[in-house]
Design an enzyme around this catalytic site. Sequence first.
Site, PDB file in Angstrom:
ATOM      1  N   TRP A  27       0.843  -1.092  -0.123  1.00  0.00           N
ATOM      2  CA  TRP A  27       0.004  -0.041   0.039  1.00  0.00           C
ATOM      3  C   TRP A  27       0.834   1.223   0.024  1.00  0.00           C
ATOM      4  O   TRP A  27       1.953   1.257   0.445  1.00  0.00           O
ATOM      5  CB  TRP A  27      -1.004   0.063   1.252  1.00  0.00           C
ATOM      6  CG  TRP A  27      -2.214  -1.041   1.123  1.00  0.00           C
ATOM      7  CD1 TRP A  27      -1.946  -2.351   1.319  1.00  0.00           C
ATOM      8  CD2 TRP A  27      -3.489  -0.756   0.890  1.00  0.00           C
ATOM      9  NE1 TRP A  27      -3.236  -2.875   1.056  1.00  0.00           N
ATOM     10  CE2 TRP A  27      -4.131  -1.785   0.983  1.00  0.00           C
ATOM     11  CE3 TRP A  27      -3.930   0.634   0.783  1.00  0.00           C
ATOM     12  CZ2 TRP A  27      -5.489  -1.926   0.795  1.00  0.00           C
ATOM     13  CZ3 TRP A  27      -5.571   0.390   0.405  1.00  0.00           C
ATOM     14  CH2 TRP A  27      -6.126  -0.660   0.278  1.00  0.00           C
ATOM     15  N   PHE A  59      -1.119  -5.933   7.601  1.00  0.00           N
ATOM     16  CA  PHE A  59      -1.798  -7.086   8.585  1.00  0.00           C
ATOM     17  C   PHE A  59      -0.951  -8.353   8.288  1.00  0.00           C
ATOM     18  O   PHE A  59      -0.861  -9.458   9.287  1.00  0.00           O
ATOM     19  CB  PHE A  59      -3.209  -7.331   8.078  1.00  0.00           C
ATOM     20  CG  PHE A  59      -3.924  -8.437   8.978  1.00  0.00           C
ATOM     21  CD1 PHE A  59      -4.512  -7.948  10.181  1.00  0.00           C
ATOM     22  CD2 PHE A  59      -4.297  -9.563   8.361  1.00  0.00           C
ATOM     23  CE1 PHE A  59      -5.045  -8.737  11.104  1.00  0.00           C
ATOM     24  CE2 PHE A  59      -4.796 -10.604   9.349  1.00  0.00           C
ATOM     25  CZ  PHE A  59      -5.476 -10.137  10.398  1.00  0.00           C
ATOM     26  N   VAL A  81       2.386   0.637   5.831  1.00  0.00           N
ATOM     27  CA  VAL A  81       1.714   2.456   5.633  1.00  0.00           C
ATOM     28  C   VAL A  81       0.362   1.906   5.969  1.00  0.00           C
ATOM     29  O   VAL A  81      -0.253   1.659   5.303  1.00  0.00           O
ATOM     30  CB  VAL A  81       2.113   2.921   4.535  1.00  0.00           C
ATOM     31  CG1 VAL A  81       1.393   4.291   4.753  1.00  0.00           C
ATOM     32  CG2 VAL A  81       3.398   3.032   4.400  1.00  0.00           C
ATOM     33  N   ILE A  83      -2.971   4.457   6.823  1.00  0.00           N
ATOM     34  CA  ILE A  83      -3.554   5.862   7.018  1.00  0.00           C
ATOM     35  C   ILE A  83      -4.992   5.745   7.402  1.00  0.00           C
ATOM     36  O   ILE A  83      -5.777   5.144   6.851  1.00  0.00           O
ATOM     37  CB  ILE A  83      -3.203   6.678   5.791  1.00  0.00           C
ATOM     38  CG1 ILE A  83      -1.874   6.518   5.122  1.00  0.00           C
ATOM     39  CG2 ILE A  83      -3.901   7.901   5.730  1.00  0.00           C
ATOM     40  CD1 ILE A  83      -1.454   7.228   3.818  1.00  0.00           C
ATOM     41  N   GLY A  86     -11.948   6.870   7.784  1.00  0.00           N
ATOM     42  CA  GLY A  86     -13.259   7.057   8.449  1.00  0.00           C
ATOM     43  C   GLY A  86     -14.031   5.974   9.400  1.00  0.00           C
ATOM     44  O   GLY A  86     -15.179   6.358   9.861  1.00  0.00           O
ATOM     45  N   HIS A  89     -11.406   0.535  10.923  1.00  0.00           N
ATOM     46  CA  HIS A  89     -10.319  -0.249  10.427  1.00  0.00           C
ATOM     47  C   HIS A  89      -8.776   0.122  10.635  1.00  0.00           C
ATOM     48  O   HIS A  89      -7.981  -0.733  10.908  1.00  0.00           O
ATOM     49  CB  HIS A  89     -10.518  -0.284   8.863  1.00  0.00           C
ATOM     50  CG  HIS A  89      -9.742  -1.141   8.220  1.00  0.00           C
ATOM     51  ND1 HIS A  89      -9.693  -2.472   7.892  1.00  0.00           N
ATOM     52  CD2 HIS A  89      -8.444  -0.757   7.310  1.00  0.00           C
ATOM     53  CE1 HIS A  89      -8.960  -2.938   7.095  1.00  0.00           C
ATOM     54  NE2 HIS A  89      -8.037  -1.969   6.736  1.00  0.00           N
ATOM     55  N   PHE A 114      10.936  -2.061  13.689  1.00  0.00           N
ATOM     56  CA  PHE A 114       9.360  -1.569  13.586  1.00  0.00           C
ATOM     57  C   PHE A 114       9.133  -0.393  12.855  1.00  0.00           C
ATOM     58  O   PHE A 114       9.700   0.456  12.920  1.00  0.00           O
ATOM     59  CB  PHE A 114       8.824  -1.702  14.626  1.00  0.00           C
ATOM     60  CG  PHE A 114       7.440  -1.391  14.718  1.00  0.00           C
ATOM     61  CD1 PHE A 114       6.359  -2.403  14.534  1.00  0.00           C
ATOM     62  CD2 PHE A 114       6.883   0.018  14.795  1.00  0.00           C
ATOM     63  CE1 PHE A 114       5.098  -1.969  14.355  1.00  0.00           C
ATOM     64  CE2 PHE A 114       5.438   0.169  14.763  1.00  0.00           C
ATOM     65  CZ  PHE A 114       4.684  -0.818  14.550  1.00  0.00           C
ATOM     66  N   ARG A 128       8.079  11.266   6.695  1.00  0.00           N
ATOM     67  CA  ARG A 128       8.898  10.242   7.471  1.00  0.00           C
ATOM     68  C   ARG A 128       9.597   9.179   6.530  1.00  0.00           C
ATOM     69  O   ARG A 128      10.532   8.153   6.984  1.00  0.00           O
ATOM     70  CB  ARG A 128       7.970   9.398   8.527  1.00  0.00           C
ATOM     71  CG  ARG A 128       7.460  10.302   9.553  1.00  0.00           C
ATOM     72  CD  ARG A 128       6.430   9.667  10.394  1.00  0.00           C
ATOM     73  NE  ARG A 128       6.018  10.543  11.361  1.00  0.00           N
ATOM     74  CZ  ARG A 128       5.221  11.680  11.298  1.00  0.00           C
ATOM     75  NH1 ARG A 128       4.819  11.991  10.222  1.00  0.00           N
ATOM     76  NH2 ARG A 128       4.979  12.587  12.456  1.00  0.00           N
TER      77      ARG A 128
END
Length: 158
Positions: A27, A59, A81, A83, A86, A89, A114, A128
Amino acid sequence: MSGTGSPQAHEPIDGTGLSVVVIAGTWHDAITDGLIAGAQRTLDAAGATWSLVRVAGAFELPVVSRAALDGGADAVVALGVIIRGGTPHFEYISAAATDGLTRVALDTGKPVGFGVLTLDDEQQGLDRAGLAGSKEDKGAEAADAALRTALTLRALRA
């Protein structure tokens, strides 16, 4: 932005003889590619042997990290990543990835660097990712932590 208080200078790392697997989600390519590049620079500079494995998303990082460590890797660098959106999740995936990677490190006794970014928006990730103009390089930091921990564990077990 966090980062205040982070270590600024380290002794160079000699990772010769260490085998590291970088495991990265697919992603948000621009951010993830920056994280991978930062990890690569750190691992190459240390002289570690490393390989890259791509997984669907954050995941999947824990189970593939476990397989890499069980397969003989001295350490893994987990990069992803997530993000905020709404729905809840974000919280579920962030917690599952963090808890799973912690469990992998404790169960195997091997380090997991990590590098999973949990963000409110894409710009935080770009800041970042170690890209030109980024303020931080979290891929490099995760690789550095994995290498240093692997060397510490090696010394403690000697």
